[in-house]
Write an enzyme that holds these catalytic residues in place. Structure first.
Site, PDB file in Angstrom:
ATOM      1  N   ARG A   1      -3.370  -7.343 -76.067  1.00 22.36           N
ATOM      2  CA  ARG A   1      -4.824  -7.572 -76.495  1.00 22.36           C
ATOM      3  C   ARG A   1      -4.996  -8.987 -76.682  1.00 22.36           C
ATOM      4  O   ARG A   1      -6.315  -9.563 -76.743  1.00 22.36           O
ATOM      5  CB  ARG A   1      -5.058  -6.705 -77.900  1.00 22.36           C
TER       6      ARG A   1
ATOM      7  N   TYR B   1       2.428   9.601 -68.133  1.00 26.75           N
ATOM      8  CA  TYR B   1       2.026   9.838 -66.812  1.00 26.75           C
ATOM      9  C   TYR B   1       2.736  10.644 -66.083  1.00 26.75           C
ATOM     10  O   TYR B   1       4.184  11.134 -66.473  1.00 26.75           O
ATOM     11  CB  TYR B   1       1.555   8.402 -66.408  1.00 26.75           C
TER      12      TYR B   1
END
Length: 345
Positions: free
Chosen positions: A315, A180
């Site tokens: 997760r 990013y």
């Protein structure tokens, strides 16, 4: 001290003690409302995980130009700040600690999110591939940021930190990983500038250190996520390691709360002779959070070896809101599945 190292308290700073060494990793879920405000369901989602030592939120956009995905939350309007205040209040009510991760996607965006404008980036180099969550849109060629736009971006990060402080967050994490905007400045593939913001390790890292300096003026506790020699949304260049070496060594002088590994899989890297977290630890002397495919057992191993001080879990915490209690009491964990991404359990 607890027999299980995962459940030892950890002094993150002089006035911020974590109840255990398990960190909730930042995971973008694209579940904010259409004004990019966190919902009540999001507040409940974070509160159910408040028994982790530290929660790091999903990435919060610092400005309208930061968006690269649909319905990702932001922290630049009063309504957004108020929404995050509700989240923080619920987490604190359960005894939790929570940092806001603040970001800008840079070229990992598309004009559909930017009122038709081109994405901003260090250089006009397009990311190849399809924009996620669209039918078949391809990434657009970004526009090279001007000096004034870079200066404004630094101020936008600082204002986001001030807004996070107003919302009651315990600190912020600056997102300079995973390809990013800030990470784009740190890689030769995406930073082809020849001015003060490119062309050498010192110049390429200039925006990162100016952002950190500005953010630290607004909020006491500042962490940093980096993915040195990581190549999500980026092409490999052998020169990048010298930039990472420079960044990690210089970070020792910035008094950060921690440095956080930004890898989806923190595996052995042949050119590093170890994992990315081990590479960070070899150069950075402060608190390190390991992240990237860790479970409880692998996390214990990393803590015992001294590779990291804290372990970020991703997760498994989506699938198990009660992950901490299940690990503490040796109960079986629910297996993560991709369908869970569309639910806030």
């Amino acid at each position: 001290m607890n027999q299980d190292i995962l459940f030892n308290h950890f002094d993150l700073s002089g006035d911020l003690t974590l109840s255990n060494r398990i960190v909730m990793a930042p995971m973008n879920r694209s579940m904010a409302d259409d004004d990019l405000v966190p919902t009540d369901a999001m507040a409940d989602y974070y509160a159910r995980r408040a028994d982790t030592g530290l929660i790091i939120t999903e990435s919060l956009m610092i400005s309208p130009s930061a968006q690269g995905y649909p319905n990702t939350p932001a922290i630049f309007t009063p309504a957004q700040v108020a929404g995050w205040e509700k989240v923080v209040r619920k987490v604190h009510a359960k005894g939790g600690k929570i940092f806001a991760q603040i970001w800008h996607t840079g070229r990992v965006s598309h004009p559909i999110y930017l009122n038709g404008e081109k994405p901003l980036a260090p250089s006009a180099v397009a990311l190849k591939g399809r924009v996620p969550r669209t039918d078949d849109l391809q990434y657009a060629v970004p526009r090279e940021m001007t000096e004034a736009e870079i200066r404004q971006m630094i101020q936008d990060f600082a204002q986001a930190a001030a807004n996070a402080r107003e919302a009651g967050f315990d600190g912020v994490e600056v997102h300079a990983a995973n390809g990013y905007l800030l990470d784009q400045f740190l890689h030769w593939d995406t930073n082809r500038r020849t001015d003060d913001w490119g062309g050498s390790a010192e110049n390429m890292a200039r925006i990162l250190f100016e952002v950190l300096g500005a953010v630290k003026l607004e909020i006491p506790h500042v962490g940093l996520r980096v993915s040195p020699v990581g190549y999500l949304h980026l092409e490999h260049d052998d020169r990048d390691k010298a930039v990472s070496d420079y960044v990690l060594q210089r970070l020792n002088h910035y008094g950060l709360t921690y440095v956080h590994t930004g890898m989806f899989e923190d595996s052995e890297q042949e050119h590093l002779a170890g994992t990315v977290t081990q590479y960070i630890r070899s150069l950075y002397q402060g608190t390190v959070i390991a992240c990237g495919g860790y479970d409880a057992e692998r996390g214990r191993e990393a803590l015992h070896k001294g590779d990291a001080d804290l372990i970020a879990i991703g997760r498994p915490l989506i699938a198990n809101p009660d992950f901490v209690e299940k690990v503490r009491t040796r109960q079986p964990l629910t297996t993560y599945s991709a369908e869970m991404l569309n639910e806030l359990v």
